[in-house]
Design a protein around this motif. Structure first.
Motif, PDB file in Angstrom:
ATOM      1  N   GLN A 354      14.308 -15.422   8.887  1.00  0.00           N
ATOM      2  CA  GLN A 354      14.848 -15.623   7.892  1.00  0.00           C
ATOM      3  C   GLN A 354      14.800 -14.854   6.698  1.00  0.00           C
ATOM      4  O   GLN A 354      13.905 -14.369   6.176  1.00  0.00           O
ATOM      5  CB  GLN A 354      13.893 -16.869   7.687  1.00  0.00           C
ATOM      6  N   TYR A 355      15.936 -14.798   5.756  1.00  0.00           N
ATOM      7  CA  TYR A 355      16.003 -14.084   4.803  1.00  0.00           C
ATOM      8  C   TYR A 355      16.001 -14.752   3.437  1.00  0.00           C
ATOM      9  O   TYR A 355      16.656 -15.842   3.316  1.00  0.00           O
ATOM     10  CB  TYR A 355      17.287 -13.203   4.754  1.00  0.00           C
ATOM     11  N   PRO A 356      14.928 -14.514   2.357  1.00  0.00           N
ATOM     12  CA  PRO A 356      14.102 -13.377   2.484  1.00  0.00           C
ATOM     13  C   PRO A 356      12.717 -13.657   3.045  1.00  0.00           C
ATOM     14  O   PRO A 356      11.725 -12.683   2.958  1.00  0.00           O
ATOM     15  CB  PRO A 356      13.995 -13.044   1.215  1.00  0.00           C
ATOM     16  N   THR A 357      12.326 -15.015   3.341  1.00  0.00           N
ATOM     17  CA  THR A 357      10.872 -15.215   3.756  1.00  0.00           C
ATOM     18  C   THR A 357      10.381 -14.658   5.059  1.00  0.00           C
ATOM     19  O   THR A 357       9.122 -14.430   5.101  1.00  0.00           O
ATOM     20  CB  THR A 357      10.728 -16.714   3.716  1.00  0.00           C
ATOM     21  N   GLY A 358      11.065 -14.046   6.092  1.00  0.00           N
ATOM     22  CA  GLY A 358      10.656 -13.752   7.226  1.00  0.00           C
ATOM     23  C   GLY A 358      10.482 -14.773   8.216  1.00  0.00           C
ATOM     24  O   GLY A 358       9.846 -14.331   9.156  1.00  0.00           O
ATOM     25  N   ASP A 383      23.384 -16.321  11.434  1.00  0.00           N
ATOM     26  CA  ASP A 383      23.541 -14.989  10.794  1.00  0.00           C
ATOM     27  C   ASP A 383      22.195 -14.227  11.264  1.00  0.00           C
ATOM     28  O   ASP A 383      20.904 -14.184  11.029  1.00  0.00           O
ATOM     29  CB  ASP A 383      23.182 -15.033   9.147  1.00  0.00           C
ATOM     30  N   ASP A 384      22.551 -13.369  12.279  1.00  0.00           N
ATOM     31  CA  ASP A 384      21.486 -12.376  12.794  1.00  0.00           C
ATOM     32  C   ASP A 384      21.828 -11.090  12.338  1.00  0.00           C
ATOM     33  O   ASP A 384      21.738 -10.068  13.027  1.00  0.00           O
ATOM     34  CB  ASP A 384      21.890 -12.754  14.564  1.00  0.00           C
ATOM     35  N   TYR A 385      21.227 -11.062  11.041  1.00  0.00           N
ATOM     36  CA  TYR A 385      21.652  -9.671  10.373  1.00  0.00           C
ATOM     37  C   TYR A 385      20.812  -8.517  10.709  1.00  0.00           C
ATOM     38  O   TYR A 385      21.148  -7.429  10.427  1.00  0.00           O
ATOM     39  CB  TYR A 385      21.458  -9.931   9.013  1.00  0.00           C
ATOM     40  N   ASP A 386      19.627  -8.892  11.049  1.00  0.00           N
ATOM     41  CA  ASP A 386      18.552  -7.496  11.420  1.00  0.00           C
ATOM     42  C   ASP A 386      17.579  -7.805  12.548  1.00  0.00           C
ATOM     43  O   ASP A 386      16.637  -7.297  12.610  1.00  0.00           O
ATOM     44  CB  ASP A 386      17.958  -7.112  10.186  1.00  0.00           C
ATOM     45  N   SER A 387      18.088  -8.628  13.340  1.00  0.00           N
ATOM     46  CA  SER A 387      17.178  -9.038  14.570  1.00  0.00           C
ATOM     47  C   SER A 387      17.079  -7.968  15.540  1.00  0.00           C
ATOM     48  O   SER A 387      15.908  -7.829  16.229  1.00  0.00           O
ATOM     49  CB  SER A 387      17.847 -10.030  15.493  1.00  0.00           C
ATOM     50  N   GLU A 388      17.513  -6.771  15.516  1.00  0.00           N
ATOM     51  CA  GLU A 388      17.499  -5.295  16.566  1.00  0.00           C
ATOM     52  C   GLU A 388      15.967  -5.020  16.007  1.00  0.00           C
ATOM     53  O   GLU A 388      15.281  -4.260  16.785  1.00  0.00           O
ATOM     54  CB  GLU A 388      18.217  -4.659  16.172  1.00  0.00           C
ATOM     55  N   PHE A 389      15.262  -5.314  14.804  1.00  0.00           N
ATOM     56  CA  PHE A 389      14.130  -4.559  14.331  1.00  0.00           C
ATOM     57  C   PHE A 389      12.935  -5.524  14.568  1.00  0.00           C
ATOM     58  O   PHE A 389      12.520  -6.042  13.410  1.00  0.00           O
ATOM     59  CB  PHE A 389      14.237  -3.795  13.096  1.00  0.00           C
ATOM     60  N   ARG A 390      12.550  -5.800  15.561  1.00  0.00           N
ATOM     61  CA  ARG A 390      11.422  -6.691  16.016  1.00  0.00           C
ATOM     62  C   ARG A 390      10.208  -5.634  16.055  1.00  0.00           C
ATOM     63  O   ARG A 390      10.059  -4.849  17.120  1.00  0.00           O
ATOM     64  CB  ARG A 390      11.500  -7.379  17.103  1.00  0.00           C
ATOM     65  N   HIS A 391       9.298  -5.877  15.242  1.00  0.00           N
ATOM     66  CA  HIS A 391       7.990  -4.851  15.122  1.00  0.00           C
ATOM     67  C   HIS A 391       6.886  -5.479  15.954  1.00  0.00           C
ATOM     68  O   HIS A 391       5.831  -4.652  16.031  1.00  0.00           O
ATOM     69  CB  HIS A 391       7.567  -4.781  13.854  1.00  0.00           C
ATOM     70  N   LYS A 416      22.829  -2.786   8.784  1.00  0.00           N
ATOM     71  CA  LYS A 416      21.294  -2.410   8.837  1.00  0.00           C
ATOM     72  C   LYS A 416      21.222  -1.389  10.097  1.00  0.00           C
ATOM     73  O   LYS A 416      20.307  -0.677   9.820  1.00  0.00           O
ATOM     74  CB  LYS A 416      20.622  -3.858   9.001  1.00  0.00           C
ATOM     75  N   THR A 417      21.963  -1.669  11.197  1.00  0.00           N
ATOM     76  CA  THR A 417      21.475  -0.759  12.138  1.00  0.00           C
ATOM     77  C   THR A 417      22.118   0.714  12.163  1.00  0.00           C
ATOM     78  O   THR A 417      21.619   1.484  12.572  1.00  0.00           O
ATOM     79  CB  THR A 417      22.010  -1.466  13.599  1.00  0.00           C
ATOM     80  N   MET A 418      23.267   0.701  11.259  1.00  0.00           N
ATOM     81  CA  MET A 418      23.818   1.907  11.088  1.00  0.00           C
ATOM     82  C   MET A 418      23.749   2.279   9.691  1.00  0.00           C
ATOM     83  O   MET A 418      22.714   2.858   9.290  1.00  0.00           O
ATOM     84  CB  MET A 418      25.445   1.792  11.548  1.00  0.00           C
ATOM     85  N   PHE A 419      24.695   2.044   8.941  1.00  0.00           N
ATOM     86  CA  PHE A 419      24.762   2.421   7.336  1.00  0.00           C
ATOM     87  C   PHE A 419      25.533   1.328   6.628  1.00  0.00           C
ATOM     88  O   PHE A 419      26.804   1.081   7.205  1.00  0.00           O
ATOM     89  CB  PHE A 419      25.144   3.657   7.240  1.00  0.00           C
ATOM     90  N   GLY A 499       6.062 -13.883   6.593  1.00  0.00           N
ATOM     91  CA  GLY A 499       6.642 -13.251   7.684  1.00  0.00           C
ATOM     92  C   GLY A 499       6.309 -11.943   7.872  1.00  0.00           C
ATOM     93  O   GLY A 499       4.977 -11.463   8.024  1.00  0.00           O
ATOM     94  N   GLY A 500       7.234 -10.998   8.206  1.00  0.00           N
ATOM     95  CA  GLY A 500       6.815  -9.489   8.206  1.00  0.00           C
ATOM     96  C   GLY A 500       6.731  -8.982   9.669  1.00  0.00           C
ATOM     97  O   GLY A 500       6.298  -7.709   9.826  1.00  0.00           O
ATOM     98  N   HIS A 501       7.042  -9.778  10.598  1.00  0.00           N
ATOM     99  CA  HIS A 501       7.188  -9.030  11.996  1.00  0.00           C
ATOM    100  C   HIS A 501       8.423  -8.536  12.500  1.00  0.00           C
ATOM    101  O   HIS A 501       8.760  -7.926  13.520  1.00  0.00           O
ATOM    102  CB  HIS A 501       6.769 -10.250  12.928  1.00  0.00           C
ATOM    103  N   SER A 502       9.417  -8.420  11.462  1.00  0.00           N
ATOM    104  CA  SER A 502      10.952  -8.156  11.660  1.00  0.00           C
ATOM    105  C   SER A 502      11.642  -7.216  10.508  1.00  0.00           C
ATOM    106  O   SER A 502      10.921  -7.477   9.485  1.00  0.00           O
ATOM    107  CB  SER A 502      11.832  -9.114  12.171  1.00  0.00           C
ATOM    108  N   GLY A 503      12.573  -6.538  10.548  1.00  0.00           N
ATOM    109  CA  GLY A 503      13.474  -6.461   9.718  1.00  0.00           C
ATOM    110  C   GLY A 503      13.082  -5.264   9.005  1.00  0.00           C
ATOM    111  O   GLY A 503      12.432  -4.165   9.486  1.00  0.00           O
TER     112      GLY A 503
END
Length: 577
Positions: A354-358, A383-391, A416-419, A499-503
Motif C-alpha cells: 500500500q502506498y504510502p503506508t506499506g 496498482d502493482d507499482y513496485d511489487s518486484e522489490f520484496r525484501h 521503479k524497476t527501470m527508470f 510497513g516496510g517489507h517492500s518497495g
C-alpha cells in the motif's frame, strides 16, 4: 497593376473624424505611413532597421494586422498600392507584395481588379490593449530568433500583465449556463475560465530536484546498466531501423506485450495474454484509461486514504465522485455500509504494498473485496507499482490472479524497476472488457515510443531485466536496513515505522506535535526531500502525520548523517504541547 488608394488617401482614412475636423477636411496628411498625425501608434513609426531587426515584410504584416483588428482600417477600405507604399516606407516593392499576399492568404484583405481591400471580419474590433498584446505575442513567436532581448522582454511583460489581470478577476456569482438561459452575454473573463474540475485537482508537488536524497519513489538511477540498455537499443534499431520511426500499434508493440504477458504469468501470477495488455504512458496513463473506459461523469470512485495522489487526480479529471476509504495495518478497510451508501464504479487499491503506508492487503480482505465488487458491478484497479522489490519472504502474488474472471484491471509500470523517464506502463484488461472495448481503445490511442518499447522487449527477452531486478533487490534491501538502523539510532523523536517489507520507501509516523509539512519544508532547505504523510490524504487525520522517506536513490552510508539532520529539523519544528 492592381488599382489601390494612394498612401495619402490611406493616411486620411486613418485619422478619426472629430467635431470641426472631419476626416475629409483634415490637415494635410503626411505622405507616409509613419506620419505623426496618424492616430494609431501601430502605424506611427518607421520599420525597424539594422542588426537584430525582424524582417521588414514581417514587420509590415504585423503592423497591418494590428490596424485591421483594431478597426482602424475599416472593412472595404483600400490599401495603398504596393508601389506607393514601398516608396513611402523606402522598402522593396517585393516586400510589400509578399506582405499583401500573406494578408490575403490569412483572410485579412481581399484582392480583386478594384485593388486590395480590407476584408469584413465577423468579430468586433479589439481594444488597443488587446491588439497590442496579441500582436506582441505573435511577433515574439515568429521573430524569436531575430528580435532583440529587450523587445522580447517587453512583449512578455505585456502578455504577463494581461494574464495576471484576467486571473485576478473576481469569480462570477452565477454560472455560464444560467446566464445563457437568461439571454445574457457571458463576460470575456468567464469565457476564458478553465473547467471546474481543475479546482478539485490541487497540486501537492514541490519544485524540488527529485535526485535529492530521501525522495520517495526514485530508484537507484546511478546503478542502472546503461551499457546493457544501449546494446538492446542498438539491436532494436538494427532489426527494424525504418519501422521504428513510424506509428506503432495503438495498444503497444506486440513484442513488448508478449514479453510482459510472459513475465506477469511467471512472476506475478497474473492471468493474461498479450491481446489483453495495453501499453500506456506510465501508470498514470493506465489509470486515466480506466476512467475513460469504465465511468461516466458523476460515478463514484473509491481510493485509499492515505493513498496515491495520482489516482485522485485521474478520478477528478473524469468528474467522478471521489470517496476516500481508510487504510489500516491490513490494507484498505471498507465499511459494509459503504456498499449501499456510496456504491462505487471503480475501486483503486495497492494491495501488495500500500502506498504510502506499506500495508499488505490480507487475503481475507482481498477475497471479500473481489466478491463484493462483483456483486456491486464495480471494477477494481490493482496498482502493482513496485511489487518486484520484496525484501522479506516470498513475493506476494497479484490479487488479479486469485479468482478466474476477477473484476480487476491490473496496472503496472517500469518507472521503479527501470527508470522514470522511460514512461512505460501497462494495463491488463479483463476478458469481459477487452473484447468489446478494444475497437474503441484502438481508435482512442496512437502508437508511439516504438524504439523504447522494442528496446524494453529485448531487455526482458535477453535476461537483462531479471538480472537488473536481482541486483536492485539486494541493493534496496541493504539500503532499507541502513535506514531502519539510522532511524532507531539518530532520529531522536518518538516514531513508528509503518510497513516496510517492500518497495523503495519507509513511512515514519510522528506524534501530532511534530507538524509533518513544516518538517518537510525545512528539510528541503537543507538538501533532503522526504514527503509529508498528510499530503497523501484527502481528509487527513491526526494519525496521518509523518514523513515518507525514500531510500531507492540514497546510498546506505549517508543515512546516519541525514537522519540526524532530519531529527534536528523535527525538534525545531515541534509545537508546544
Amino acid at each position: 497593376m492592381i488599382k489601390s488608394t494612394t498612401t495619402t488617401e490611406f493616411n486620411r482614412a486613418m485619422i478619426p473624424s472629430t467635431p470641426g475636423h472631419p476626416a475629409d477636411t483634415a490637415a494635410p496628411a503626411s505622405p507616409s505611413l509613419s506620419s505623426p498625425q496618424l492616430s494609431s501608434p501601430l502605424l506611427s513609426s518607421p520599420l525597424q532597421r539594422g542588426p537584430g531587426a525582424p524582417p521588414r515584410q514581417r514587420q509590415l504584416i504585423q503592423r497591418l494586422k494590428q490596424a485591421i483588428l483594431a478597426g482602424q482600417l475599416p472593412a472595404g477600405g483600400k490599401l495603398p498600392s504596393s508601389r506607393a507604399l514601398s516608396e513611402d516606407l523606402e522598402i522593396s516593392r517585393n516586400t510589400v507584395l509578399i506582405a499583401y499576399e500573406q494578408l490575403t492568404a490569412e483572410g485579412y484583405v481581399v484582392a480583386d481588379r478594384q485593388g486590395t481591400r480590407v476584408a469584413a471580419l465577423s468579430a468586433a474590433p479589439l481594444s488597443a490593449a488587446a491588439v497590442t498584446t496579441a500582436a506582441a505575442a505573435a511577433a515574439a513567436r515568429s521573430t524569436a530568433a531575430a528580435v532583440s532581448t529587450a523587445a522580447v522582454s517587453t512583449a512578455a511583460a505585456t502578455a504577463a500583465a494581461v494574464s495576471t489581470a484576467a486571473s485576478s478577476a473576481p469569480p462570477q456569482s452565477t454560472g455560464r449556463a444560467a446566464r445563457a438561459a437568461q439571454g445574457a452575454t457571458p463576460p470575456a473573463a468567464d469565457a476564458l475560465a478553465t473547467a471546474t474540475r481543475l479546482s478539485r485537482i490541487v497540486s501537492t508537488r514541490s519544485p524540488v530536484d527529485s535526485s535529492l536524497p530521501m525522495t520517495p519513489g526514485t530508484p537507484a538511477l546511478t546503478q542502472f546498466p546503461i551499457s546493457a540498455w544501449r546494446r538492446a537499443q542498438d539491436r532494436a534499431l538494427q532489426a527494424a531501423p525504418a519501422a521504428t520511426l513510424g506509428y506503432g500499434h495503438p495498444i503497444g508493440e506486440p513484442a513488448l506485450r508478449e514479453a510482459i504477458a510472459q513475465y506477469l504469468r511467471v512472476s506475478r501470477g497474473v492471468h493474461c495474454d498479450a491481446s489483453r495488455i495495453i501499453i500506456t504512458e506510465g501508470a498514470q496513463g493506465a489509470l486515466a484509461l480506466c476512467v475513460q473506459l469504465l465511468t461516466n461523469p458523476g460515478d463514484t470512485a473509491w481510493l485509499e486514504e492515505p493513498g496515491y495522489r495520482g489516482a485522485k487526480s485521474a478520478f477528478n479529471a473524469g468528474d467522478l465522485n471521489v470517496v476516500a476509504m481508510r487504510v489500516d495495518a491490513d490494507g484498505i478497510a471498507i465499511p459494509p455500509s459503504a456498499w449501499q451508501a456510496n456504491p462505487p464504479r471503480l475501486i483503486q487499491t495497492t494491495p501488495t504494498h500500500q502506498y504510502p503506508t506499506g500495508a499488505v492487503l490480507s487475503v481475507a480482505r482481498r477475497l471479500e473485496l473481489l466478491d463484493r465488487a462483483r456483486q456491486a458491478g464495480a471494477w477494481i484497479i490493482e496498482d502493482d507499482y513496485d511489487s518486484e522489490f520484496r525484501h522479506q519472504g516470498e513475493p506476494i502474488a497479484a490479487m488479479q490472479g486469485l479468482l478466474p474472471d476477477a473484476p480487476v484491471l491490473y496496472v503496472g509500470t517500469f518507472s521503479k524497476t527501470m527508470f522514470p523517464a522511460l514512461r512505460l506502463g501497462f494495463l491488463v484488461l479483463p476478458d469481459a472488457i477487452a473484447k468489446p472495448a478494444m475497437p474503441s481503445i484502438i481508435e482512442m490511442l496512437r502508437g508511439g515510443h516504438r524504439l523504447e518499447q522494442l528496446t524494453m522487449a529485448a531487455f526482458i527477452e535477453n535476461g537483462q531485466f531479471s538480472r537488473h531486478l536481482g541486483r536492485m533487490r539486494r541493493l534496496y534491501r541493504e539500503r532499507q536496513a541502513a535506514l531502519r538502523e539510522a532511524l532507531a539510532a539518530h532520529l531522536g523523536v518518538d516514531h513508528v515505522v509503518l510497513g516496510g517489507h517492500s518497495g523503495l520507501h519507509l513511512t515514519v509516523r510522528l506524534p501530532p506535535e511534530f507538524p509533518d509539512q513544516r518538517i518537510v519544508d525545512d528539510a528541503r532547505k537543507l538538501g533532503m526531500n522526504p514527503s509529508s504523510l498528510s499530503s497523501f490524504a484527502v481528509n487527513p487525520l491526526p494519525e496521518d502525520n509523518g514523513v515518507v522517506i525514500g531510500y531507492g536513490n540514497t546510498s546506505a552510508d549517508r543515512f546516519p548523517a541525514l537522519i540526524k539532520r532530519l531529527g534536528d529539523v523535527a525538534r525545531q519544528a515541534r509545537r508546544p504541547a
